[in-house]
Design an enzyme around this catalytic site. Structure first.
Site, PDB file in Angstrom:
ATOM      1  N   GLU A 251       0.896  -1.176   0.000  1.00 25.13           N
ATOM      2  CA  GLU A 251       0.000   0.000   0.000  1.00 25.13           C
ATOM      3  C   GLU A 251       0.927   1.217   0.000  1.00 25.13           C
ATOM      4  O   GLU A 251       1.550   1.527   1.011  1.00 25.13           O
ATOM      5  CB  GLU A 251      -0.888  -0.005   1.249  1.00 25.13           C
ATOM      6  CG  GLU A 251      -1.800  -1.212   1.370  1.00 25.13           C
ATOM      7  CD  GLU A 251      -3.057  -1.102   0.516  1.00 25.13           C
ATOM      8  OE1 GLU A 251      -3.168  -0.162  -0.300  1.00 25.13           O
ATOM      9  OE2 GLU A 251      -3.927  -1.968   0.645  1.00 25.13           O
ATOM     10  N   CYS A 285      -2.362   9.345   2.905  1.00 21.70           N
ATOM     11  CA  CYS A 285      -2.006   8.754   1.604  1.00 21.70           C
ATOM     12  C   CYS A 285      -2.989   9.161   0.524  1.00 21.70           C
ATOM     13  O   CYS A 285      -2.594   9.419  -0.607  1.00 21.70           O
ATOM     14  CB  CYS A 285      -1.908   7.240   1.716  1.00 21.70           C
ATOM     15  SG  CYS A 285      -3.407   6.457   2.338  1.00 21.70           S
TER      16      CYS A 285
HETATM   17  P1  NAD Z   1       8.498   4.531   4.656  1.00 18.67           P
HETATM   18  O1  NAD Z   1       8.440   3.734   3.419  1.00 18.67           O
HETATM   19  O2  NAD Z   1       9.656   5.417   4.881  1.00 18.67           O
HETATM   20  O3  NAD Z   1       8.420   3.562   5.948  1.00 18.67           O
HETATM   21  C1  NAD Z   1       7.355   2.674   6.151  1.00 18.67           C
HETATM   22  C2  NAD Z   1       7.829   1.524   7.024  1.00 18.67           C
HETATM   23  O4  NAD Z   1       8.827   0.775   6.321  1.00 18.67           O
HETATM   24  C3  NAD Z   1       8.468   1.942   8.333  1.00 18.67           C
HETATM   25  O5  NAD Z   1       8.038   1.049   9.335  1.00 18.67           O
HETATM   26  C4  NAD Z   1       9.955   1.786   8.051  1.00 18.67           C
HETATM   27  O6  NAD Z   1      10.727   1.569   9.218  1.00 18.67           O
HETATM   28  C5  NAD Z   1       9.963   0.560   7.148  1.00 18.67           C
HETATM   29  N1  NAD Z   1      11.134   0.415   6.269  1.00 18.67           N
HETATM   30  C6  NAD Z   1      11.963   1.383   5.810  1.00 18.67           C
HETATM   31  N2  NAD Z   1      12.898   0.831   4.995  1.00 18.67           N
HETATM   32  C7  NAD Z   1      12.635  -0.494   4.937  1.00 18.67           C
HETATM   33  C8  NAD Z   1      13.229  -1.595   4.241  1.00 18.67           C
HETATM   34  N3  NAD Z   1      14.290  -1.425   3.437  1.00 18.67           N
HETATM   35  N4  NAD Z   1      12.697  -2.810   4.387  1.00 18.67           N
HETATM   36  C9  NAD Z   1      11.599  -2.992   5.168  1.00 18.67           C
HETATM   37  N5  NAD Z   1      11.002  -2.006   5.872  1.00 18.67           N
HETATM   38  C10 NAD Z   1      11.499  -0.759   5.744  1.00 18.67           C
HETATM   39  O7  NAD Z   1       7.128   5.350   4.722  1.00 18.67           O
HETATM   40  P2  NAD Z   1       6.649   6.425   5.792  1.00 18.67           P
HETATM   41  O8  NAD Z   1       7.446   7.678   5.606  1.00 18.67           O
HETATM   42  O9  NAD Z   1       6.589   5.803   7.141  1.00 18.67           O
HETATM   43  O10 NAD Z   1       5.147   6.663   5.329  1.00 18.67           O
HETATM   44  C11 NAD Z   1       4.730   7.677   4.447  1.00 18.67           C
HETATM   45  C12 NAD Z   1       4.394   7.079   3.086  1.00 18.67           C
HETATM   46  O11 NAD Z   1       3.422   6.049   3.242  1.00 18.67           O
HETATM   47  C13 NAD Z   1       3.761   8.090   2.143  1.00 18.67           C
HETATM   48  O12 NAD Z   1       4.295   7.947   0.861  1.00 18.67           O
HETATM   49  C14 NAD Z   1       2.282   7.695   2.135  1.00 18.67           C
HETATM   50  O13 NAD Z   1       1.572   8.049   0.970  1.00 18.67           O
HETATM   51  C15 NAD Z   1       2.384   6.222   2.290  1.00 18.67           C
HETATM   52  N6  NAD Z   1       1.144   5.693   2.831  1.00 18.67           N
HETATM   53  C16 NAD Z   1       0.394   4.873   2.032  1.00 18.67           C
HETATM   54  C17 NAD Z   1      -0.816   4.395   2.504  1.00 18.67           C
HETATM   55  C18 NAD Z   1      -1.659   3.476   1.673  1.00 18.67           C
HETATM   56  O14 NAD Z   1      -2.556   2.847   2.227  1.00 18.67           O
HETATM   57  N7  NAD Z   1      -1.430   3.352   0.379  1.00 18.67           N
HETATM   58  C19 NAD Z   1      -1.257   4.733   3.785  1.00 18.67           C
HETATM   59  C20 NAD Z   1      -0.447   5.574   4.555  1.00 18.67           C
HETATM   60  C21 NAD Z   1       0.744   6.042   4.072  1.00 18.67           C
END
Ligand code: NAD
Length: 480
Positions: A251, A285
């Site tokens: 997502e 999001c």
């Molecule tokens: P992010 O991708 O930086 O981090 C998300 C999660 O992934 C965190 O728990 C982080 O620690 C983990 N992570 C980071 N690197 C990783 C790796 N290499 N392997 C596995 N896990 C890893 O995102 P964020 O900054 O926390 O969230 C914001 C983003 O999320 C925005 O782009 C937003 O649009 C999106 N978002 C999408 C939805 C949806 O339902 N489509 C909902 C909410 C937020």
């Protein structure tokens, strides 16, 4: 209720939850309160050993949990919902601190979490008759996959994690969830509370950063991954999951277009479009991230919007009704400021906002409206994930649909605003996005399948349809 202030009093404690037990760790960190820039509580960081322990416990628990009946699982889900409801004050206070949300917004997130759990007490996948003739009956049955690794972001830490947890529980999977290290507290507390009603090992939580997430996606004892976050990390997760052929739900980011037609009632629509764009300081999001307004009403829409967004000015006191919060963490704050800087550098017309509130503590950005920035500007092309609205004009329906569809990161959601129901559906059905809201702000619904197209995601969750992605489908070909 234990003291919520990190200083003094019987301090709240946070633990990783493994095999039904609270585990302390050798390493800790503290999140910065985005309103005050003061550190919050100590939170443990899970080691590789703790991940291995959690996986072992989950695999053990799965042997029994997978045999539970739908009714037994739904009874447990109902108990978890009650448990969240009984602790809603505590959970929303924690959420308020870690995300910077107002009391009202944090309370809504906890209430929505309860609603999602309750929804799945009445929804389950049944066996389906796929084919039948005089010789054979073919059924499709949906069975749990195994151990789910769930990885969640910081903007809605409780609800987005809960969707993964309840989907896993409803389908007979065990789940290990990793919150964002920016917002670990509410989820760890929720998992701790849920241990009173769930068997050990069925729902576990480990805090950590990208390195723990990487280890989860590569771990041979984890069967599937459900991830919510950025496109870049989603791509990395998919690459890692390919190594062990894990099933994966991604997502990801959105860049939602809101298409406003010339026949709308401005007094009703302007407030709703503003809410869709600026709720939680735009850190949603499916927030409206590009607002296309028909040229015939553009000037009036803009005037009303400038007034409306004043309601979204932040307030340090989270108990002020509807007070907008700050940006949730420094990393996103700096990213949002860099987008405003880019607008200034390129002389885009900032109609309101745009100033940096450096005189007060916290990560505050005033609601900002930018009039008609170029279609290829950073603000229009990239997900801003902050309170900056690009307001664009349109004249021709086919043209605005093409512009809405022109970006690969815009496959998550969109909205269409017109009282003409046929026109609304005609536009909506041509938009390349997983969910389209008609005459309402973009708010995901527990009963509505939710998944991004193009770079916005892979697979999906929510609704009855979402449970299929948490299950393996087995065909039973029965000779008569
Ligand atoms: P992010 O991708 O930086 O981090 C998300 C999660 O992934 C965190 O728990 C982080 O620690 C983990 N992570 C980071 N690197 C990783 C790796 N290499 N392997 C596995 N896990 C890893 O995102 P964020 O900054 O926390 O969230 C914001 C983003 O999320 C925005 O782009 C937003 O649009 C999106 N978002 C999408 C939805 C949806 O339902 N489509 C909902 C909410 C937020």
């Amino acid at each position: 209720m234990p003291s919520l202030t990190p200083e003094g009093g019987p301090e709240l404690k946070f633990h990783n939850i493994i095999d039904g037990k609270l585990r302390t760790a050798n390493e800790h960190h503290r999140v910065i309160d985005p309103r005050t820039e003061e550190p919050l509580w100590d939170v443990p960081v899970a080691s590789s050993q703790e991940l291995d322990d959690a996986v072992e416990a989950a695999r053990r628990a799965f042997k029994t949990w997978k045999k539970s009946t739908v009714a037994e699982r739904q009874a447990k889900i109902s108990e978890v919902a009650r448990c969240v409801n009984d602790n809603k004050e505590l959970l929303s206070e924690i959420l308020m601190k870690e995300t910077g949300k107002s009391k009202l917004m944090a309370g809504i997130e906890v209430e929505r979490t309860v609603v999602h759990f309750e929804y799945y007490t009445g929804v389950a996948l049944e066996d389906e008759l796929q084919y039948e003739d005089e010789k054979t009956t073919i059924l499709a049955t949906h069975v749990p996959i195994g151990v789910l690794g769930a990885i969640s972001p910081w903007n809605f830490p409780l609800i987005l994690s809960s969707i993964k947890v309840v989907s896993a529980l409803a389908t007979g999977n065990c789940v290990i969830i990793k919150p964002s290290p920016f917002t670990p507290y509410s989820l760890l507390k929720f998992c701790e509370l849920a241990q009173s009603v769930l068997p050990p090992g069925v729902f576990q939580a480990l805090n950590g950063g990208a390195d723990l997430g990487e280890r989860m996606t590569l771990h041979p004892g984890i069967d599937h991954i459900s991830f919510t976050g950025t496109i870049a990390v989603g791509r990395r997760i998919m690459e890692n999951c390919a190594k062990t052929f894990k099933k994966v739900i991604l997502e990801l980011a959105g860049n939602d277009a809101a298409i406003v037609c010339e026949d709308v009632d401005l007094s009703k629509v302007v407030p709703m479009v503003a809410a869709g764009a600026l709720m939680h300081a735009g850190q949603v999001c499916v927030a409206s991230k590009r607002v296309y307004v028909h040229e015939a009403i553009y000037d009036r829409f803009l005037d009303l919007l400038v007034e409306e967004v004043k309601k979204y000015a932040g307030d340090v006191d989270p108990t002020v009704p509807n007070a907008a919060g700050p940006i949730s963490n420094k990393a996103n704050y700096e990213r949002v400021l860099s987008i405003i800087e880019d607008c200034k550098r390129n002389n885009h017309k900032i109609v309101t906002g745009g100033e940096v509130q450096s005189d007060k503590k916290g990560f505050w950005v005033a609601p900002t409206i930018v009039s008609n920035p170029p279609e290829d500007s950073l603000l229009v092309k990239e997900e801003q994930f902050g309170p900056i609205m690009p307001l664009l004009t349109w004249r021709d329906e086919d043209d605005v649909i093409a512009r809405a569809n022109s970006l690969d990161n815009a496959g998550l959601g969109a909205s269409v605003w017109t009282p003409d129901a046929a026109r609304a559906q005609r536009i909506a059905r041509q938009l390349e996005a997983g969910s389209v809201w008609i005459n309402q702000p973009e708010l995901p619904h527990q009963g509505s399948y939710f998944g991004g197209w193009k770079l916005s995601g892979f697979s999906g969750e929510l609704g009855k349809r979402g449970l299929l992605n948490y299950s393996n489908t087995q065909s039973l070909l029965i000779a008569k």
